[in-house]
Every structure is written in structure tokens, then in C-alpha cells.
Design a protein around this motif. Structure first.
Motif, PDB file in Angstrom:
ATOM      1  N   ALA A 172       9.959  -4.511  -6.146  1.00 31.32           N
ATOM      2  CA  ALA A 172      10.653  -5.352  -7.129  1.00 31.32           C
ATOM      3  C   ALA A 172      10.508  -6.838  -6.820  1.00 31.32           C
ATOM      4  O   ALA A 172      10.953  -7.676  -7.615  1.00 31.32           O
ATOM      5  CB  ALA A 172      12.136  -4.983  -7.165  1.00 31.32           C
ATOM      6  N   LEU A 173       9.896  -7.167  -5.697  1.00 35.47           N
ATOM      7  CA  LEU A 173       9.769  -8.556  -5.268  1.00 35.47           C
ATOM      8  C   LEU A 173       8.337  -9.046  -5.456  1.00 35.47           C
ATOM      9  O   LEU A 173       7.380  -8.289  -5.286  1.00 35.47           O
ATOM     10  CB  LEU A 173      10.176  -8.695  -3.803  1.00 35.47           C
ATOM     11  N   SER A 174       8.214 -10.324  -5.790  1.00 36.97           N
ATOM     12  CA  SER A 174       6.899 -10.924  -6.025  1.00 36.97           C
ATOM     13  C   SER A 174       6.450 -11.692  -4.786  1.00 36.97           C
ATOM     14  O   SER A 174       7.118 -12.643  -4.366  1.00 36.97           O
ATOM     15  CB  SER A 174       6.970 -11.859  -7.241  1.00 36.97           C
ATOM     16  N   PHE A 175       5.351 -11.267  -4.202  1.00 37.60           N
ATOM     17  CA  PHE A 175       4.756 -11.987  -3.072  1.00 37.60           C
ATOM     18  C   PHE A 175       3.300 -11.582  -2.949  1.00 37.60           C
ATOM     19  O   PHE A 175       2.892 -10.519  -3.430  1.00 37.60           O
ATOM     20  CB  PHE A 175       5.512 -11.704  -1.763  1.00 37.60           C
ATOM     21  N   ALA A 201       0.811  -1.215   0.000  1.00 36.88           N
ATOM     22  CA  ALA A 201       0.000   0.000   0.000  1.00 36.88           C
ATOM     23  C   ALA A 201       0.844   1.264   0.000  1.00 36.88           C
ATOM     24  O   ALA A 201       0.480   2.258  -0.641  1.00 36.88           O
ATOM     25  CB  ALA A 201      -0.939  -0.005   1.214  1.00 36.88           C
ATOM     26  N   GLU A 202       1.963   1.250   0.728  1.00 39.59           N
ATOM     27  CA  GLU A 202       2.874   2.399   0.792  1.00 39.59           C
ATOM     28  C   GLU A 202       4.289   1.869   0.573  1.00 39.59           C
ATOM     29  O   GLU A 202       5.071   1.792   1.524  1.00 39.59           O
ATOM     30  CB  GLU A 202       2.766   3.106   2.147  1.00 39.59           C
ATOM     31  N   PRO A 203       4.621   1.459  -0.639  1.00 42.26           N
ATOM     32  CA  PRO A 203       5.863   0.719  -0.904  1.00 42.26           C
ATOM     33  C   PRO A 203       7.118   1.446  -0.415  1.00 42.26           C
ATOM     34  O   PRO A 203       7.231   2.664  -0.516  1.00 42.26           O
ATOM     35  CB  PRO A 203       5.874   0.588  -2.435  1.00 42.26           C
ATOM     36  N   TYR A 204       8.047   0.677   0.101  1.00 46.71           N
ATOM     37  CA  TYR A 204       9.331   1.201   0.561  1.00 46.71           C
ATOM     38  C   TYR A 204      10.398   0.163   0.281  1.00 46.71           C
ATOM     39  O   TYR A 204      10.108  -1.018   0.015  1.00 46.71           O
ATOM     40  CB  TYR A 204       9.277   1.549   2.053  1.00 46.71           C
ATOM     41  N   ALA A 248      26.324   9.382   4.818  1.00 46.36           N
ATOM     42  CA  ALA A 248      25.511   8.952   5.967  1.00 46.36           C
ATOM     43  C   ALA A 248      25.771   9.846   7.181  1.00 46.36           C
ATOM     44  O   ALA A 248      26.905  10.307   7.390  1.00 46.36           O
ATOM     45  CB  ALA A 248      25.834   7.508   6.321  1.00 46.36           C
ATOM     46  N   PRO A 249      24.746  10.124   7.981  1.00 44.51           N
ATOM     47  CA  PRO A 249      24.898  11.013   9.134  1.00 44.51           C
ATOM     48  C   PRO A 249      25.979  10.556  10.109  1.00 44.51           C
ATOM     49  O   PRO A 249      26.122   9.364  10.381  1.00 44.51           O
ATOM     50  CB  PRO A 249      23.517  10.964   9.794  1.00 44.51           C
ATOM     51  N   LYS A 250      26.729  11.524  10.626  1.00 44.25           N
ATOM     52  CA  LYS A 250      27.724  11.273  11.665  1.00 44.25           C
ATOM     53  C   LYS A 250      27.059  11.437  13.036  1.00 44.25           C
ATOM     54  O   LYS A 250      25.917  11.894  13.138  1.00 44.25           O
ATOM     55  CB  LYS A 250      28.886  12.246  11.512  1.00 44.25           C
ATOM     56  N   PRO A 251      27.778  11.076  14.120  1.00 44.13           N
ATOM     57  CA  PRO A 251      27.154  11.105  15.462  1.00 44.13           C
ATOM     58  C   PRO A 251      26.486  12.422  15.848  1.00 44.13           C
ATOM     59  O   PRO A 251      25.443  12.406  16.497  1.00 44.13           O
ATOM     60  CB  PRO A 251      28.335  10.786  16.385  1.00 44.13           C
ATOM     61  N   ARG A 252      27.036  13.576  15.463  1.00 46.35           N
ATOM     62  CA  ARG A 252      26.444  14.864  15.864  1.00 46.35           C
ATOM     63  C   ARG A 252      25.661  15.506  14.725  1.00 46.35           C
ATOM     64  O   ARG A 252      25.451  16.718  14.712  1.00 46.35           O
ATOM     65  CB  ARG A 252      27.542  15.817  16.346  1.00 46.35           C
ATOM     66  N   TRP A 253      25.200  14.696  13.784  1.00 47.15           N
ATOM     67  CA  TRP A 253      24.471  15.190  12.610  1.00 47.15           C
ATOM     68  C   TRP A 253      23.225  15.978  13.007  1.00 47.15           C
ATOM     69  O   TRP A 253      22.487  15.603  13.929  1.00 47.15           O
ATOM     70  CB  TRP A 253      24.082  13.999  11.750  1.00 47.15           C
ATOM     71  N   LYS A 254      23.011  17.086  12.315  1.00 49.62           N
ATOM     72  CA  LYS A 254      21.825  17.912  12.560  1.00 49.62           C
ATOM     73  C   LYS A 254      20.854  17.750  11.401  1.00 49.62           C
ATOM     74  O   LYS A 254      21.226  17.923  10.240  1.00 49.62           O
ATOM     75  CB  LYS A 254      22.211  19.394  12.719  1.00 49.62           C
ATOM     76  N   ALA A 255      19.616  17.429  11.736  1.00 55.37           N
ATOM     77  CA  ALA A 255      18.592  17.253  10.706  1.00 55.37           C
ATOM     78  C   ALA A 255      18.028  18.605  10.288  1.00 55.37           C
ATOM     79  O   ALA A 255      17.955  19.527  11.103  1.00 55.37           O
ATOM     80  CB  ALA A 255      17.469  16.372  11.247  1.00 55.37           C
ATOM     81  N   PRO A 256      17.619  18.727   9.048  1.00 55.42           N
ATOM     82  CA  PRO A 256      16.955  19.963   8.626  1.00 55.42           C
ATOM     83  C   PRO A 256      15.652  20.159   9.417  1.00 55.42           C
ATOM     84  O   PRO A 256      15.008  19.188   9.820  1.00 55.42           O
ATOM     85  CB  PRO A 256      16.663  19.722   7.142  1.00 55.42           C
ATOM     86  N   ALA A 257      15.275  21.387   9.640  1.00 50.25           N
ATOM     87  CA  ALA A 257      14.017  21.664  10.344  1.00 50.25           C
ATOM     88  C   ALA A 257      12.842  21.192   9.499  1.00 50.25           C
ATOM     89  O   ALA A 257      12.841  21.316   8.277  1.00 50.25           O
ATOM     90  CB  ALA A 257      13.901  23.159  10.621  1.00 50.25           C
ATOM     91  N   GLY A 258      11.853  20.621  10.161  1.00 52.28           N
ATOM     92  CA  GLY A 258      10.666  20.133   9.467  1.00 52.28           C
ATOM     93  C   GLY A 258      10.105  18.910  10.154  1.00 52.28           C
ATOM     94  O   GLY A 258      10.464  18.599  11.299  1.00 52.28           O
ATOM     95  N   GLU A 259       9.222  18.212   9.463  1.00 56.08           N
ATOM     96  CA  GLU A 259       8.641  16.987  10.012  1.00 56.08           C
ATOM     97  C   GLU A 259       8.449  15.966   8.916  1.00 56.08           C
ATOM     98  O   GLU A 259       8.363  16.302   7.733  1.00 56.08           O
ATOM     99  CB  GLU A 259       7.308  17.273  10.700  1.00 56.08           C
ATOM    100  N   THR A 260       8.397  14.711   9.299  1.00 52.57           N
ATOM    101  CA  THR A 260       8.220  13.634   8.332  1.00 52.57           C
ATOM    102  C   THR A 260       7.594  12.431   9.011  1.00 52.57           C
ATOM    103  O   THR A 260       7.595  12.321  10.248  1.00 52.57           O
ATOM    104  CB  THR A 260       9.567  13.238   7.703  1.00 52.57           C
ATOM    105  N   TYR A 261       7.069  11.526   8.191  1.00 54.36           N
ATOM    106  CA  TYR A 261       6.443  10.303   8.697  1.00 54.36           C
ATOM    107  C   TYR A 261       6.865   9.157   7.801  1.00 54.36           C
ATOM    108  O   TYR A 261       6.915   9.301   6.573  1.00 54.36           O
ATOM    109  CB  TYR A 261       4.922  10.446   8.699  1.00 54.36           C
ATOM    110  N   PHE A 262       7.169   8.023   8.412  1.00 57.60           N
ATOM    111  CA  PHE A 262       7.564   6.839   7.642  1.00 57.60           C
ATOM    112  C   PHE A 262       6.930   5.620   8.274  1.00 57.60           C
ATOM    113  O   PHE A 262       6.945   5.465   9.499  1.00 57.60           O
ATOM    114  CB  PHE A 262       9.091   6.689   7.623  1.00 57.60           C
ATOM    115  N   ALA A 263       6.347   4.754   7.432  1.00 56.84           N
ATOM    116  CA  ALA A 263       5.651   3.560   7.936  1.00 56.84           C
ATOM    117  C   ALA A 263       6.217   2.306   7.287  1.00 56.84           C
ATOM    118  O   ALA A 263       6.631   2.318   6.120  1.00 56.84           O
ATOM    119  CB  ALA A 263       4.154   3.658   7.658  1.00 56.84           C
TER     120      ALA A 263
END
Length: 388
Positions: A261-264, A253-256, A309-324
Motif C-alpha cells: 500500500a506504500l509508494s517507494f 518481490a514477496e510482499p508482506y 495472540a499466542p500466550k506464553p505456553r501456546w502450542k503451534a499446529p504441526a507443520g512447517e512454514t517459511y517467512f522472509a
């Protein structure tokens, strides 16, 4: 609130007192839990019984709250990763994926294709291990001892493989924003192929030993019937929803990842009872094997972790997100809010077991007390996930 009410709340009898307000003189209030073997954690259910029939049921949470969401606010994005393996310890890698997926979406981080295949392989192995433990524990709750021995024998083979890459047998912290911690070796992929071949020979034995057993069928068929309309009202997902006839799966429904690419197929059953939910999970184990065979055959060469790839003190951009993602118990969601610092401003976790459990009060009404165990087991609850 009166002094008497305060005393009742402090003494721990508050819920029982409130529950008894509309109770008939001919019914009995019974506590099932919070320490009860069939609740698989500190879940308390207050039951009102008329003889052996359940008149009302109320789940009571709060005995295991661990502040996972609050802990996100004082840890960096990478420091918070180990928490994900402890929300649902039976399918920890699905929670790993949900969190790193949210971080990647927030930061616009690309994931190498090989890393996506590694995620699929390890996550599906973990799903199989989760379903095997559910199968053995559910039957043990219903009085059958032998199946859990078979389940743990097969599950140990999976844990041996996962331990070789994750370094742990239960609470994994293997995924990283931008990929995974280490690469998979050819020996690991060969071991997965050998296991899928072995497991295909075990599932028919499971069917003969348990699924077709008349005792199990009598305990599960027409017990805990859950309509599709009720699923929608409570937000039920995963095998609980698919057992009521709706083939909803986040992977479709919400491919990730590389799932498109897989058949099931997405197993579903229309009956909506405990037996339908049982059959869905058994069919899902077969689908896990199909996914694993395709993934190990198609896995490409390349990097297992993105260069940026993020390092230990990586700062994310301001905003919001959702992942399922699709976990063993249903839809797992991570909603991240960033204020531009190196720690999340807010992290909201969507645990599928919470919604699935809330169906219980309505499902249990009018059933026998012994059926309560069958209904709870068919929901595949992990209380630390619900009481996160």
C-alpha cells in the motif's frame, strides 16, 4: 589424519597449513583478523599476497558461534523472541518481523492493520539507523573520521525514539505474534515526522561532504566489482545485489505487511563496484524517509495486538512454514518446523550476510590489500549474524 596434522588442527594453524598447500615461494600468507577493526567482529580472513596484490582470500568463521538455531529447540515460541534481537543487532526489528511472521503463518494468526503500520514505522527507523552506522563505520575504515560523528548524531535521534517504545537502544524484542508489544502515541508519530523533515536536510550535506569527495571515489570506484552472475551463484541479496543492477527487494518481490500500500522505489546501480553499493544504501535512506512519511500519515486507529495472540505456553499446529523480510543487509528468512508442541522442533535462519561474505573471496582476487578493507566495508557485514 596423521599425528602432525592433528597437532596443527589443535594449535589453530590448520586453516593456514591447508591454505599453504598450493602456495608459491614468492607469495606471503597474512592473517587479517580475527581481531581487526575493519572486520567489525571476530572474522578471520587468510590472504595470500604477491607483494600488495591478493592472490587468494579465504574467510574463516566460527569465532563467535552462539547456537541461536539450537536454542530455539528448548524455548517456547515466545521465549525465543529475544534471540532475534541478537542475531543482527543493527537491524534487530527486521529479524523480529521475520520470526513473528513465520509464527503467524504457522498458526494462521491475523495481524491488526494498525499493528502492521507500527511494524513498518519502527522497522524503517531501524533500517535508517543501521545504514547510518554502516556509513560512518565504512568511512572510518577508509580513514575519514568526521562522518561517523555526523552519523552517530543522527542515529542517536532514531535510537531515542525507538527506545521510547521498545525499552532498548540496540537489541529489540518489540514485535509479537499477532502484533506488537505496545501502541504508538501521537507524540511518537509527531517526533517521527519532525525527524524525517530534519533528515531530508542532512542527506544533501552527506552527499557534498562524502559522496562527491574525490578521495572516497578513488577508494571505491572500480573496486570490488561484483557481477550479477556472481551474485546469483552465491545467493547475494540486499544492497549488494542491487548494486549489481538487480532491483530485487523482498518488500516488492514477496510482499508482506502493508508495504504493497506504500509508494517507494527500489534503488539499484549497474556498475557492481563498491561505489555502486554505497550509492544504493544512500538512496535507500531517502526511500526510508518516504515510507515513514506515508506510514505516519496513513496509520489507522484500532488494536495493536490481535485478540487471539499466542500466550506464553501456546502450542503451534504441526507443520512447517517459511517467512522472509527485507533487512538492511538483504533477505532474512526464518524456516520453522513444528511437531505440535510449545517449542519449535527446528528453526533455520537465513542470514543475508553469510551469502554476501562468500562473494568476497572471488571479488578480492587480484585487488590491492588496501582494497580488501573497501570491499569488506561495501558488503556491510555483521559477523554475529553470519556466525549465528
Amino acid at each position: 589424519m596423521s599425528t602432525q596434522s592433528i597437532k596443527e588442527q589443535i594449535s589453530g594453524d590448520y586453516y593456514t597449513c591447508r591454505f599453504e598447500e598450493g602456495r608459491s615461494e614468492d607469495t606471503l600468507i597474512l592473517n587479517m583478523g580475527p581481531q581487526h577493526p575493519s572486520t567489525h567482529g571476530v572474522l578471520r580472513i587468510i590472504l595470500e599476497l604477491d607483494g600488495e596484490y591478493i592472490v587468494r582470500a579465504e574467510p574463516v568463521l566460527g569465532y563467535l558461534h552462539r547456537m541461536h538455531e539450537a536454542m530455539a529447540e528448548n524455548r517456547t515460541y515466545l521465549q525465543y523472541l529475544p534471540n532475534m534481537g541478537r542475531v543482527d543487532y543493527l537491524h534487530a526489528l527486521a529479524w523480529n518481523w521475520a520470526y513473528v511472521g513465520a509464527v503467524e503463518r504457522l498458526g494462521g494468526i491475523d495481524v491488526p492493520r494498525r499493528a502492521e503500520y507500527i511494524r513498518v514505522i519502527t522497522c524503517e527507523l531501524n533500517r535508517l539507523a543501521s545504514h547510518l552506522l554502516w556509513w560512518g563505520a565504512y568511512l572510518l575504515d577508509l580513514g575519514a573520521f568526521t562522518p561517523i560523528m555526523y552519523a552517530f548524531d543522527d542515529r542517536e535521534r532514531i535510537l531515542d525514539m525507538i527506545q521510547s517504545v521498545c525499552g532498548s537502544r540496540l537489541t529489540y524484542s518489540f514485535f509479537r505474534p499477532g502484533g506488537v508489544a505496545i501502541d504508538l502515541t501521537d507524540d511518537f508519530l509527531r517526533a517521527v515526522g519532525e525527524f524525517t523533515h530534519y533528515m531530508r536536510g542532512r542527506l544533501p550535506m552527506y552527499k557534498t561532504l562524502v559522496t562527491d569527495n574525490i578521495i572516497l571515489r578513488k577508494r571505491c570506484e572500480n573496486v570490488g566489482e561484483l557481477t550479477l552472475e556472481m551474485c546469483r551463484r552465491y545467493g547475494a541479496t540486499g544492497p549488494v545485489l542491487r548494486g549489481s543492477g538487480q532491483p530485487y527487494d523482498v518488500r516488492r518481490a514477496e510482499p508482506y505487511g502493508v508495504y504493497p500500500a506504500l509508494s517507494f522505489t527500489i534503488p539499484s546501480e549497474a556498475e557492481g563496484d563498491a561505489m555502486a553499493r554505497y550509492r544504493v544504501r544512500m538512496d535507500e535512506m531517502q526511500q526510508c524517509l518516504d515510507i515513514l512519511d506515508q506510514a505516519i500519515a496513513d496509520i489507522p486507529d484500532g488494536a495493536f495486538l490481535a485478540k487471539g495472540a499466542p500466550k506464553p505456553r501456546w502450542k503451534a499446529p504441526a507443520g512447517e512454514t517459511y517467512f522472509a523480510v527485507e533487512g538492511a543487509r538483504g533477505k532474512i528468512g526464518v524456516h520453522l518446523f513444528s511437531d505440535g508442541s510449545n517449542t519449535p522442533y527446528r528453526c533455520k535462519l537465513r542470514a543475508p550476510g553469510f551469502s554476501n561474505l562468500n562473494c568476497f573471496a572471488e571479488m578480492a582476487r587480484g585487488t590491492l590489500l588496501s582494497d580488501a578493507v573497501s570491499i569488506l566495508g561495501s558488503l556491510d557485514l555483521v559477523i554475529p549474524e553470519i556466525d549465528r
